[in-house]
Design an enzyme around this catalytic site. Structure first.
Site, PDB file in Angstrom:
ATOM      1  N   CYS A 191      32.174  46.222  59.467  1.00 39.44           N
ATOM      2  CA  CYS A 191      32.205  46.936  60.940  1.00 39.44           C
ATOM      3  C   CYS A 191      30.791  46.017  61.627  1.00 39.44           C
ATOM      4  O   CYS A 191      29.695  46.580  60.780  1.00 39.44           O
ATOM      5  CB  CYS A 191      32.340  48.221  61.357  1.00 39.44           C
ATOM      6  SG  CYS A 191      33.763  48.565  60.547  1.00 39.44           S
ATOM      7  N   CYS A 219      27.590  48.453  62.083  1.00 38.69           N
ATOM      8  CA  CYS A 219      27.260  49.497  60.906  1.00 38.69           C
ATOM      9  C   CYS A 219      26.560  48.817  59.836  1.00 38.69           C
ATOM     10  O   CYS A 219      26.704  47.906  59.473  1.00 38.69           O
ATOM     11  CB  CYS A 219      28.463  50.069  60.361  1.00 38.69           C
ATOM     12  SG  CYS A 219      28.350  50.908  58.738  1.00 38.69           S
ATOM     13  N   CYS A 247      30.095  48.779  51.679  1.00 39.24           N
ATOM     14  CA  CYS A 247      31.544  48.705  52.203  1.00 39.24           C
ATOM     15  C   CYS A 247      31.986  47.591  52.428  1.00 39.24           C
ATOM     16  O   CYS A 247      31.080  46.490  52.935  1.00 39.24           O
ATOM     17  CB  CYS A 247      31.404  49.573  53.444  1.00 39.24           C
ATOM     18  SG  CYS A 247      32.903  49.736  54.214  1.00 39.24           S
ATOM     19  N   GLU A 255      23.443  57.496  49.796  1.00 39.24           N
ATOM     20  CA  GLU A 255      22.719  58.286  50.803  1.00 39.24           C
ATOM     21  C   GLU A 255      23.625  59.490  51.213  1.00 39.24           C
ATOM     22  O   GLU A 255      24.800  59.074  51.328  1.00 39.24           O
ATOM     23  CB  GLU A 255      22.297  57.542  52.043  1.00 39.24           C
ATOM     24  CG  GLU A 255      21.192  56.713  51.578  1.00 39.24           C
ATOM     25  CD  GLU A 255      20.460  55.784  52.975  1.00 39.24           C
ATOM     26  OE1 GLU A 255      19.218  55.471  52.794  1.00 39.24           O
ATOM     27  OE2 GLU A 255      21.157  55.866  53.764  1.00 39.24           O
ATOM     28  N   CYS A 310      26.936  65.134  55.254  1.00 39.40           N
ATOM     29  CA  CYS A 310      27.750  63.917  55.556  1.00 39.40           C
ATOM     30  C   CYS A 310      27.464  63.110  54.181  1.00 39.40           C
ATOM     31  O   CYS A 310      26.615  62.973  53.878  1.00 39.40           O
ATOM     32  CB  CYS A 310      27.258  62.936  56.672  1.00 39.40           C
ATOM     33  SG  CYS A 310      27.882  61.329  56.773  1.00 39.40           S
ATOM     34  N   CYS A 358      24.619  58.274  62.420  1.00 38.73           N
ATOM     35  CA  CYS A 358      25.937  57.766  62.452  1.00 38.73           C
ATOM     36  C   CYS A 358      25.638  56.078  62.517  1.00 38.73           C
ATOM     37  O   CYS A 358      25.023  55.545  63.352  1.00 38.73           O
ATOM     38  CB  CYS A 358      27.042  57.740  63.441  1.00 38.73           C
ATOM     39  SG  CYS A 358      27.740  59.334  63.054  1.00 38.73           S
TER      40      CYS A 358
HETATM   41  S1  SF4 Z   1      31.815  51.930  59.683  1.00 33.18           S
HETATM   42 FE1  SF4 Z   1      30.278  51.264  58.043  1.00 33.18          FE
HETATM   43  S2  SF4 Z   1      31.001  52.420  56.394  1.00 33.18           S
HETATM   44 FE2  SF4 Z   1      32.617  52.648  58.039  1.00 33.18          FE
HETATM   45  S3  SF4 Z   1      34.182  51.480  57.556  1.00 33.18           S
HETATM   46 FE3  SF4 Z   1      32.935  50.434  58.885  1.00 33.18          FE
HETATM   47  S4  SF4 Z   1      31.465  49.050  57.696  1.00 33.18           S
HETATM   48 FE4  SF4 Z   1      32.402  50.698  56.366  1.00 33.18          FE
END
Ligand code: SF4
Length: 363
Positions: free
Chosen positions: A132, A135, A128, A108, A121, A350
């Site tokens: 985190c 996220c 990933c 995306e 963006c 975000c």
């Molecule tokens: S915020 Fe999301 S995309 Fe960014 S590094 Fe952490 S897990 Fe990965």
């Protein structure tokens, strides 16, 4: 080891192996043309057609001789992504683009228009692996790095669809840019190149969750892109709870690296702080953050959390304003901004990017 997408990919619809020219650096494209028996200038022409003009069909590259155009048609791939869906926010001029890669995966990108400012963006990885906790992308797992061509093609598609000049690029979409360092730098160079997208370095921001060795590498680059460090907590215990990467590189190490970057000529650093209700949003947290960043020429971006279905919530307006006020009240070398994300109604804000289509693709 993270797998880097090869510069030659197999077109899934054909059995012929083709060269992917999209994303090749300015000099590599010229060298490639020389290897094909053409001049270096031919590489400059190709570069301009692909990026300045967004042309993917060699038949339209009118200043290139026909025999080489025919060679390009037969042997080269110019499209790395197709648009699968565009969602438009009902609240503001924000659009989310869902792209499909040649190997059938999804990523995306988001276009945010705010007056004359048009920020795009971009994603740098499919999924990933930094996980985190707040996220949505982090919950998807990791498939692979994007090639530089796939990163650049996101911008080309957005430019074609939105009709307002792009003024800013942020590498803050899906993925950790510094875990795909070379491809991200190649793409950013194309965005900066006068014969490409001609964007000033200060309009290109690369955001990291804190991959310290890569921040240190970035400090020694000639490139002057903006650096954003996603901090999100004022102490290691709190940060490690939401960002496992903190177990490897501590806040103090990141602050030290951010300070070093800010001292380089014409470099800017920004610290991002996602505000999570009842977790990192107290007055004490704000004062601790102020102490951490004391004396650093930087910007602090406070981002009230956008819910993505997990346990975290957004703090109320009063808490957000008080947090910002405590920081601003310290009158230090930093500037404080509260960034209210756009496109929440289309899950484009975000921390909300995650392609549900991926699950469908793998089903
Ligand atoms: S915020 Fe999301 S995309 Fe960014 S590094 Fe952490 S897990 Fe990965």
């Amino acid at each position: 080891m993270i797998e880097v997408a090869p510069s030659i990919v197999k077109n899934m619809k054909s059995t012929i192996e083709k060269h992917t020219l999209k994303g090749m650096s300015f000099s590599n494209l010229q060298n490639w043309c020389v290897d094909q028996g053409e001049s270096r200038f031919r590489g400059i022409q190709l570069f301009e057609w692909m990026y300045q003009h967004g042309i993917n069909d060699p038949r339209e590259m009118s200043n290139i001789r026909k025999s080489f155009r025919d060679y390009l048609i037969t042997n080269c791939l110019f499209e790395t992504l197709s648009i699968e869906q565009i969602l438009s926010s009902a609240l503001e001029p924000t659009q989310k683009f869902l792209f499909k890669t040649l190997d059938g995966l999804f990523i995306e990108a988001v276009s945010i228009i705010d007056g004359v400012r048009h920020t795009v963006c971009l994603s740098t990885q499919i999924g990933c692996n930094l996980k985190c906790d707040f996220c949505a992308t982090g919950q998807m797992g990791f498939s692979r790095n994007l090639s530089s061509g796939e990163i650049v093609d996101q911008l080309i598609h957005v430019r074609k669809q939105t009709h307002q000049p792009i003024t800013n690029i942020v590498f803050m979409g899906m993925g950790e840019p510094f875990l795909n360092y070379d491809n991200v730098m190649d793409a950013a160079d194309i965005f900066h190149n006068q014969r490409g997208f001609d964007l000033a370095s200060s309009r290109i921001t690369i955001s990291t969750a804190g991959i310290l060795p890569k921040i240190e590498q970035f400090i020694h680059e000639k490139r002057k892109f903006k650096l954003a460090i996603s901090l999100n907590a004022p102490d290691d215990v709190t940060r490690s709870k939401i960002m496992p990467v903190n177990n490897k590189w501590s806040i103090q190490e990141l602050i030290h690296a951010g300070r070093a970057y800010s001292k380089m000529p014409r470099r800017e650093v920004m610290f991002e702080y996602v505000l999570l209700k009842g977790f990192n949003d107290s007055e004490d947290d704000a004062m601790q953050l102020a102490r951490l960043l004391k004396g650093i020429e930087c910007k602090i971006n406070i981002i009230p959390y956008n819910a993505s279905g997990g346990i975290y919530k957004r703090p109320d307006e009063q808490t957000v304003n008080e947090f910002a006020k405590v920081l601003s009240g310290k009158r230090d070398t930093y500037r404080v901004l509260v960034r209210r994300s756009k496109g929440e109604d289309i899950e484009a804000a975000c921390g909300q990017l995650a392609t549900k289509s991926q699950e469908n693709a793998h089903a």
